[in-house]
Scaffold this motif. Structure first.
Motif, PDB file in Angstrom:
ATOM      1  N   LEU A  69       0.796  -1.233   0.000  1.00 53.70           N
ATOM      2  CA  LEU A  69       0.000   0.000   0.000  1.00 53.70           C
ATOM      3  C   LEU A  69       0.826   1.279   0.000  1.00 53.70           C
ATOM      4  O   LEU A  69       0.404   2.290  -0.577  1.00 53.70           O
ATOM      5  CB  LEU A  69      -0.934   0.016   1.223  1.00 53.70           C
ATOM      6  CG  LEU A  69      -2.046  -1.012   1.272  1.00 53.70           C
ATOM      7  CD1 LEU A  69      -2.856  -0.831   2.554  1.00 53.70           C
ATOM      8  CD2 LEU A  69      -2.953  -0.881   0.060  1.00 53.70           C
ATOM      9  N   LEU A  70       1.976   1.226   0.659  1.00 61.08           N
ATOM     10  CA  LEU A  70       2.790   2.439   0.832  1.00 61.08           C
ATOM     11  C   LEU A  70       4.223   2.176   0.398  1.00 61.08           C
ATOM     12  O   LEU A  70       5.150   2.154   1.216  1.00 61.08           O
ATOM     13  CB  LEU A  70       2.758   2.893   2.309  1.00 61.08           C
ATOM     14  CG  LEU A  70       1.394   3.093   2.951  1.00 61.08           C
ATOM     15  CD1 LEU A  70       1.542   3.373   4.442  1.00 61.08           C
ATOM     16  CD2 LEU A  70       0.626   4.222   2.263  1.00 61.08           C
ATOM     17  N   PRO A  71       4.441   1.968  -0.889  1.00 59.68           N
ATOM     18  CA  PRO A  71       5.801   1.646  -1.352  1.00 59.68           C
ATOM     19  C   PRO A  71       6.785   2.752  -1.002  1.00 59.68           C
ATOM     20  O   PRO A  71       6.501   3.930  -1.178  1.00 59.68           O
ATOM     21  CB  PRO A  71       5.632   1.514  -2.873  1.00 59.68           C
ATOM     22  CG  PRO A  71       4.352   2.231  -3.190  1.00 59.68           C
ATOM     23  CD  PRO A  71       3.474   2.073  -1.997  1.00 59.68           C
ATOM     24  N   GLY A  72       7.916   2.342  -0.460  1.00 61.67           N
ATOM     25  CA  GLY A  72       8.948   3.318  -0.079  1.00 61.67           C
ATOM     26  C   GLY A  72       8.768   3.901   1.300  1.00 61.67           C
ATOM     27  O   GLY A  72       9.523   4.799   1.707  1.00 61.67           O
ATOM     28  N   ALA A  73       7.775   3.414   2.050  1.00 63.19           N
ATOM     29  CA  ALA A  73       7.527   3.954   3.387  1.00 63.19           C
ATOM     30  C   ALA A  73       8.728   3.700   4.295  1.00 63.19           C
ATOM     31  O   ALA A  73       9.396   2.662   4.215  1.00 63.19           O
ATOM     32  CB  ALA A  73       6.280   3.322   3.989  1.00 63.19           C
ATOM     33  N   LYS A  74       8.977   4.647   5.186  1.00 63.14           N
ATOM     34  CA  LYS A  74      10.026   4.506   6.194  1.00 63.14           C
ATOM     35  C   LYS A  74       9.380   3.917   7.447  1.00 63.14           C
ATOM     36  O   LYS A  74       8.592   4.567   8.116  1.00 63.14           O
ATOM     37  CB  LYS A  74      10.656   5.870   6.501  1.00 63.14           C
ATOM     38  CG  LYS A  74      11.774   5.823   7.515  1.00 63.14           C
ATOM     39  CD  LYS A  74      12.365   7.210   7.740  1.00 63.14           C
ATOM     40  CE  LYS A  74      13.503   7.167   8.759  1.00 63.14           C
ATOM     41  NZ  LYS A  74      14.078   8.527   8.999  1.00 63.14           N
ATOM     42  N   ILE A  75       9.726   2.672   7.745  1.00 58.61           N
ATOM     43  CA  ILE A  75       9.148   1.960   8.880  1.00 58.61           C
ATOM     44  C   ILE A  75      10.230   1.802   9.944  1.00 58.61           C
ATOM     45  O   ILE A  75      11.340   1.349   9.656  1.00 58.61           O
ATOM     46  CB  ILE A  75       8.616   0.575   8.460  1.00 58.61           C
ATOM     47  CG1 ILE A  75       7.625   0.719   7.313  1.00 58.61           C
ATOM     48  CG2 ILE A  75       7.974  -0.140   9.641  1.00 58.61           C
ATOM     49  CD1 ILE A  75       7.296  -0.590   6.627  1.00 58.61           C
ATOM     50  N   LYS A  76       9.902   2.184  11.169  1.00 59.34           N
ATOM     51  CA  LYS A  76      10.886   2.108  12.247  1.00 59.34           C
ATOM     52  C   LYS A  76      10.269   1.487  13.478  1.00 59.34           C
ATOM     53  O   LYS A  76       9.166   1.831  13.870  1.00 59.34           O
ATOM     54  CB  LYS A  76      11.423   3.509  12.588  1.00 59.34           C
ATOM     55  CG  LYS A  76      12.557   3.506  13.603  1.00 59.34           C
ATOM     56  CD  LYS A  76      13.167   4.889  13.765  1.00 59.34           C
ATOM     57  CE  LYS A  76      14.328   4.864  14.750  1.00 59.34           C
ATOM     58  NZ  LYS A  76      14.962   6.209  14.878  1.00 59.34           N
ATOM     59  N   LYS A  77      10.998   0.560  14.076  1.00 57.44           N
ATOM     60  CA  LYS A  77      10.580  -0.079  15.321  1.00 57.44           C
ATOM     61  C   LYS A  77      11.212   0.685  16.480  1.00 57.44           C
ATOM     62  O   LYS A  77      12.430   0.893  16.506  1.00 57.44           O
ATOM     63  CB  LYS A  77      11.036  -1.534  15.306  1.00 57.44           C
ATOM     64  CG  LYS A  77      10.588  -2.370  16.488  1.00 57.44           C
ATOM     65  CD  LYS A  77      11.066  -3.799  16.268  1.00 57.44           C
ATOM     66  CE  LYS A  77      10.683  -4.701  17.409  1.00 57.44           C
ATOM     67  NZ  LYS A  77      11.177  -6.089  17.177  1.00 57.44           N
ATOM     68  N   HIS A  78      10.388   1.103  17.436  1.00 57.18           N
ATOM     69  CA  HIS A  78      10.868   1.913  18.552  1.00 57.18           C
ATOM     70  C   HIS A  78      10.881   1.103  19.838  1.00 57.18           C
ATOM     71  O   HIS A  78      10.172   0.098  19.974  1.00 57.18           O
ATOM     72  CB  HIS A  78       9.984   3.150  18.721  1.00 57.18           C
ATOM     73  CG  HIS A  78       9.974   4.052  17.531  1.00 57.18           C
ATOM     74  ND1 HIS A  78      10.962   4.977  17.279  1.00 57.18           N
ATOM     75  CD2 HIS A  78       9.088   4.148  16.501  1.00 57.18           C
ATOM     76  CE1 HIS A  78      10.687   5.623  16.162  1.00 57.18           C
ATOM     77  NE2 HIS A  78       9.555   5.137  15.670  1.00 57.18           N
ATOM     78  N   LEU A  79      11.654   1.582  20.800  1.00 51.61           N
ATOM     79  CA  LEU A  79      11.873   0.823  22.029  1.00 51.61           C
ATOM     80  C   LEU A  79      10.599   0.624  22.838  1.00 51.61           C
ATOM     81  O   LEU A  79      10.356  -0.471  23.354  1.00 51.61           O
ATOM     82  CB  LEU A  79      12.924   1.542  22.898  1.00 51.61           C
ATOM     83  CG  LEU A  79      13.253   0.874  24.240  1.00 51.61           C
ATOM     84  CD1 LEU A  79      13.849  -0.513  24.016  1.00 51.61           C
ATOM     85  CD2 LEU A  79      14.216   1.745  25.048  1.00 51.61           C
ATOM     86  N   LEU A  80       9.779   1.652  22.968  1.00 48.73           N
ATOM     87  CA  LEU A  80       8.634   1.590  23.872  1.00 48.73           C
ATOM     88  C   LEU A  80       7.430   0.910  23.230  1.00 48.73           C
ATOM     89  O   LEU A  80       6.315   1.443  23.209  1.00 48.73           O
ATOM     90  CB  LEU A  80       8.272   2.998  24.356  1.00 48.73           C
ATOM     91  CG  LEU A  80       9.356   3.681  25.207  1.00 48.73           C
ATOM     92  CD1 LEU A  80       8.935   5.085  25.591  1.00 48.73           C
ATOM     93  CD2 LEU A  80       9.657   2.857  26.457  1.00 48.73           C
ATOM     94  N   TRP A  81       7.676  -0.278  22.648  1.00 49.93           N
ATOM     95  CA  TRP A  81       6.633  -1.156  22.117  1.00 49.93           C
ATOM     96  C   TRP A  81       5.831  -0.503  20.989  1.00 49.93           C
ATOM     97  O   TRP A  81       4.662  -0.807  20.779  1.00 49.93           O
ATOM     98  CB  TRP A  81       5.684  -1.597  23.244  1.00 49.93           C
ATOM     99  CG  TRP A  81       6.418  -2.104  24.437  1.00 49.93           C
ATOM    100  CD1 TRP A  81       7.079  -3.296  24.550  1.00 49.93           C
ATOM    101  CD2 TRP A  81       6.603  -1.420  25.688  1.00 49.93           C
ATOM    102  NE1 TRP A  81       7.654  -3.402  25.791  1.00 49.93           N
ATOM    103  CE2 TRP A  81       7.373  -2.267  26.514  1.00 49.93           C
ATOM    104  CE3 TRP A  81       6.185  -0.189  26.194  1.00 49.93           C
ATOM    105  CZ2 TRP A  81       7.745  -1.912  27.810  1.00 49.93           C
ATOM    106  CZ3 TRP A  81       6.549   0.158  27.482  1.00 49.93           C
ATOM    107  CH2 TRP A  81       7.312  -0.685  28.276  1.00 49.93           C
ATOM    108  N   ARG A  82       6.466   0.389  20.249  1.00 48.09           N
ATOM    109  CA  ARG A  82       5.783   1.111  19.188  1.00 48.09           C
ATOM    110  C   ARG A  82       6.566   1.040  17.883  1.00 48.09           C
ATOM    111  O   ARG A  82       7.767   0.818  17.890  1.00 48.09           O
ATOM    112  CB  ARG A  82       5.559   2.579  19.603  1.00 48.09           C
ATOM    113  CG  ARG A  82       4.390   2.748  20.571  1.00 48.09           C
ATOM    114  CD  ARG A  82       4.584   3.910  21.515  1.00 48.09           C
ATOM    115  NE  ARG A  82       3.421   4.114  22.362  1.00 48.09           N
ATOM    116  CZ  ARG A  82       3.171   3.413  23.471  1.00 48.09           C
ATOM    117  NH1 ARG A  82       4.011   2.462  23.856  1.00 48.09           N
ATOM    118  NH2 ARG A  82       2.088   3.668  24.188  1.00 48.09           N
ATOM    119  N   TYR A  83       5.845   1.247  16.784  1.00 43.02           N
ATOM    120  CA  TYR A  83       6.475   1.376  15.482  1.00 43.02           C
ATOM    121  C   TYR A  83       5.953   2.641  14.825  1.00 43.02           C
ATOM    122  O   TYR A  83       4.873   3.159  15.170  1.00 43.02           O
ATOM    123  CB  TYR A  83       6.176   0.157  14.592  1.00 43.02           C
ATOM    124  CG  TYR A  83       4.738   0.056  14.140  1.00 43.02           C
ATOM    125  CD1 TYR A  83       4.306   0.640  12.944  1.00 43.02           C
ATOM    126  CD2 TYR A  83       3.787  -0.620  14.903  1.00 43.02           C
ATOM    127  CE1 TYR A  83       2.987   0.557  12.534  1.00 43.02           C
ATOM    128  CE2 TYR A  83       2.465  -0.710  14.499  1.00 43.02           C
ATOM    129  CZ  TYR A  83       2.068  -0.122  13.321  1.00 43.02           C
ATOM    130  OH  TYR A  83       0.762  -0.208  12.916  1.00 43.02           O
TER     131      TYR A  83
END
Length: 223
Positions: free
Chosen positions: A199-213
Motif C-alpha cells: 500500500l505504501l511503497p517506499g515507506a520509512k518503517i521504524k521499530k521503537h523501544l517503547l513497544w511502538r512502530y
C-alpha cells in the motif's frame, strides 16, 4: 467500536492529565513535515497533543476521535488554537475529502481499526506530495523483543518519573488501561512491513523501544 469508545471515556476520566509514551515520539514524527502546511488531519486525536503541534504549523487541523470524554479534554486543552476543528466521529464512516490534506497523522489508533482499510482511506485523503505519519503498537515477537523488554520497562518508568513524578500510574488509571488492553490486538512487525510493501511503497518503517512502530510515507506528487 462502542467498546473502544467506552474504554477511552473511562481512561480520560481516570487520567485527564499527564504525558504518555506516545508523546515521547512526537518530535521524531514532526521532523518529517515541512515548516508550514495548509491542512492536516489527526485521526484518533485523544487529548489533542498532536493536534496542537500540527496547529502550530498548519492553517487548519481536523481532529477526529470516537470518545466524547477525550474530545472534551482535547477542546479544553486547545482553547487557544482557533485553527483546530474537533469532530466526534468514527473515521471509518466519516466522509474525508479526496486528496484533501497535506498531512494525515494517527497515534495509537490504527490497532483499533481494520488496518488495511484505514490506511487505504488515509492514503486516498492525502494530497499529492502529502505526508502520512503513523505511530502505533506492535505485537512483541522473538528473542530480541524479550531481551529489550526490561530496557523498555526501565525507560518507561524513567519517563513517568520525569513527566508525572511517580513510579506507577494511579490505581484507577492502571485498571482502566488493563481493561482496555484485555481486548487490544496488535499487528506483528512482519504484518506491518507486508502491508506497507503493497500500500505504501517506499515507506520509512521504524521499530521503537517503547513497544511502538512508526510509518512515515510521502505520497508521490504525480498521484
Amino acid at each position: 467500536m462502542s467498546t473502544v469508545q467506552t474504554d477511552f471515556d473511562r481512561i480520560a476520566l481516570a487520567s485527564p492529565e499527564g504525558a504518555t509514551h506516545n508523546d515521547h515520539y512526537l518530535t521524531y514524527l514532526l521532523r518529517h513535515l515541512p515548516s508550514h502546511l495548509d491542512t492536516a488531519l489527526d485521526i484518533g486525536c485523544g487529548k489533542g497533543e498532536l493536534s496542537r503541534q500540527l496547529a502550530m504549523r498548519s492553517n487548519h487541523v481536523l481532529a477526529i476521535d470516537l470518545s466524547p470524554e477525550m474530545m472534551r479534554l482535547a477542546r479544553e486543552h486547545s482553547q487557544s488554537f482557533s485553527n483546530i476543528e474537533f469532530q466526534l466521529a468514527d473515521v471509518l464512516t466519516y466522509d474525508l475529502p479526496a486528496a484533501g490534506f497535506d498531512c494525515i497523522a494517527s497515534i495509537a489508533t490504527l490497532h483499533h481499526l481494520p488496518l488495511r482499510e484505514t490506511i487505504q482511506k488515509m492514503k486516498a485523503a492525502l494530497k499529492p506530495g502529502g505526508v502520512l505519519l503513523i505511530l502505533d503498537l506492535f505485537a512483541q515477537r522473538g528473542v530480541l523483543d524479550t531481551v529489550l523488554n526490561p530496557v523498555a520497562m526501565a525507560v518507561s518508568v524513567t519517563l513517568r518519573l520525569i513527566h508525572q513524578h511517580r513510579l506507577l500510574p494511579p490505581r484507577e488509571v492502571r485498571a482502566a488501561w488493563a481493561a482496555h488492553g484485555a481486548h487490544d490486538i496488535y499487528p506483528t512487525m512482519t504484518e506491518v512491513h507486508t502491508l506497507c510493501a503493497g500500500l505504501l511503497p517506499g515507506a520509512k518503517i521504524k521499530k521503537h523501544l517503547l513497544w511502538r512502530y512508526s510509518i512515515v510515507w510521502q505520497k508521490s506528487s504525480e498521484r
